[in-house]
Design a protein around this motif. Sequence first.
Motif, short mmCIF file in Angstrom:
data_model
loop_
_atom_site.label_atom_id
_atom_site.label_comp_id
_atom_site.label_asym_id
_atom_site.label_seq_id
_atom_site.Cartn_x
_atom_site.Cartn_y
_atom_site.Cartn_z
N THR A 1 -7.22 -2.60 -6.25
CA THR A 1 -6.46 -1.93 -5.20
C THR A 1 -5.05 -1.59 -5.66
N ALA A 2 -4.54 -0.47 -5.12
CA ALA A 2 -3.16 -0.05 -5.34
C ALA A 2 -2.54 0.30 -4.00
N PHE A 3 -1.41 -0.31 -3.70
CA PHE A 3 -0.70 -0.06 -2.46
C PHE A 3 0.34 1.02 -2.67
N ILE A 4 0.32 2.04 -1.81
CA ILE A 4 1.33 3.10 -1.83
C ILE A 4 2.17 2.96 -0.57
N ASN A 5 3.46 2.80 -0.74
CA ASN A 5 4.34 2.62 0.41
C ASN A 5 4.66 3.97 1.04
N ARG A 6 4.30 4.12 2.31
CA ARG A 6 4.63 5.33 3.06
C ARG A 6 5.49 4.93 4.26
N PRO A 7 6.79 4.74 4.04
CA PRO A 7 7.65 4.19 5.08
C PRO A 7 7.88 5.10 6.28
N LEU A 8 7.40 6.36 6.20
CA LEU A 8 7.58 7.28 7.33
C LEU A 8 6.26 7.61 8.01
N GLU A 9 5.19 6.91 7.69
CA GLU A 9 3.89 7.27 8.28
C GLU A 9 3.94 7.29 9.81
N PHE A 10 4.54 6.29 10.41
CA PHE A 10 4.65 6.21 11.86
C PHE A 10 6.06 6.59 12.33
N GLY A 11 6.73 7.44 11.57
CA GLY A 11 8.07 7.86 11.92
C GLY A 11 9.11 6.93 11.34
N PRO A 12 10.39 7.15 11.68
CA PRO A 12 11.48 6.36 11.10
C PRO A 12 11.36 4.86 11.35
N ALA A 13 10.63 4.46 12.40
CA ALA A 13 10.53 3.03 12.73
C ALA A 13 9.48 2.31 11.88
N THR A 14 8.76 3.04 11.03
CA THR A 14 7.70 2.41 10.24
C THR A 14 8.25 1.30 9.36
N GLY A 15 9.27 1.63 8.58
CA GLY A 15 9.89 0.65 7.69
C GLY A 15 9.03 0.37 6.48
N GLU A 16 9.55 -0.52 5.65
CA GLU A 16 8.85 -0.87 4.42
C GLU A 16 7.65 -1.76 4.73
N ARG A 17 6.55 -1.50 4.05
CA ARG A 17 5.38 -2.34 4.16
C ARG A 17 5.01 -2.83 2.77
N ALA A 18 4.17 -3.84 2.71
CA ALA A 18 3.80 -4.41 1.41
C ALA A 18 2.41 -4.99 1.48
N ASP A 19 1.79 -5.11 0.32
CA ASP A 19 0.52 -5.81 0.18
C ASP A 19 0.61 -6.63 -1.11
N PRO A 20 1.07 -7.87 -1.01
CA PRO A 20 1.25 -8.70 -2.21
C PRO A 20 -0.03 -8.93 -3.00
N ALA A 21 -1.18 -8.78 -2.35
CA ALA A 21 -2.44 -9.02 -3.05
C ALA A 21 -2.92 -7.82 -3.86
N ALA A 22 -2.27 -6.68 -3.70
CA ALA A 22 -2.70 -5.48 -4.43
C ALA A 22 -2.47 -5.64 -5.92
N ASP A 23 -3.33 -5.03 -6.73
CA ASP A 23 -3.16 -5.06 -8.18
C ASP A 23 -1.89 -4.32 -8.59
N LEU A 24 -1.61 -3.23 -7.89
CA LEU A 24 -0.42 -2.42 -8.19
C LEU A 24 0.24 -2.00 -6.89
N THR A 25 1.56 -1.81 -6.94
CA THR A 25 2.32 -1.28 -5.81
C THR A 25 3.20 -0.16 -6.33
N ALA A 26 3.20 0.97 -5.63
CA ALA A 26 3.99 2.12 -6.07
C ALA A 26 4.58 2.82 -4.86
N GLY A 27 5.70 3.51 -5.09
CA GLY A 27 6.34 4.24 -4.03
C GLY A 27 5.71 5.58 -3.76
N ASP A 28 5.01 6.13 -4.76
CA ASP A 28 4.30 7.39 -4.57
C ASP A 28 3.26 7.52 -5.68
N LEU A 29 2.54 8.65 -5.68
CA LEU A 29 1.45 8.80 -6.65
C LEU A 29 1.97 9.03 -8.06
N HIS A 30 3.15 9.61 -8.21
CA HIS A 30 3.71 9.79 -9.55
C HIS A 30 4.02 8.43 -10.18
#
Length: 232
Positions: free
Chosen positions: A190-219
């Motif tokens: 699994t790879a977690f992609i942080n989309r802090p605006l998915e639910f609008g400005p109130a979404t905030g940062e999310r995380a999944d510590p169990a993910a193999d990788l974490t990235a801010g975007d696809l690049h």
Amino acid sequence: MTLRALVFDVFGTLVDWRTGVADAFRAAGVPGDPAELADAWRFRYQPILNEVNDGVRQWGTFDALHMATLDDVLAERALTLSLEERQRLVRAWHQLDPWPDVRGGLEALRRMYVTAPLSNAHIALLIDLARHGDLRFDCVLSAELANAYKPAPKAYLTAAHLLDIEPDELMLVAAHPSDLAGARAAGLRTAFINRPLEFGPATGERADPAADLTAGDLHELAELLASRSVAF
């Protein structure tokens, strides 16, 4: 095992559903806050999928399920729309724009791995989204092919089977920890992609510590996967 393919959650991970759906409510002149209406519609998503997985509700395409949940949202607010107006709102889910990094990020990832969406949306909807956003994949995979909605294990395992690979040769890329947890339970990476605006400005940062990788975007994900420091 060697990582051979990537599959992507779509709504929220690849496309900005909230802006597109809110715009559709606004264009239709539906009374109320368009963003709140979009949120209320989206929040009915997982419960109705659970009903299908539990055998309480008959299998249906996303268009059918979206129509049912839209009717609930409207009834809750004592709003009445014609069938044509409601169908236009359902079609808005076929014309959502991708996040800015997605088109180029998918191209970079596709140069390294087989790529496909793995969404609860039905195939016809996914094709429309890919054409609307000019998104290139090697194939289109959907829970429709498994007749089970994520996070049911069958949805992920069917994707691996159809790609003729082992589950741990496949990575799910998603912005939702519950989706990623379902994939891990089925043996996927699994790879977690942080989309802090998915639910609008109130979404905030999310995380999944169990993910193999974490990235801010696809690049960034492409850079991590291309790095020699990442080994699978």
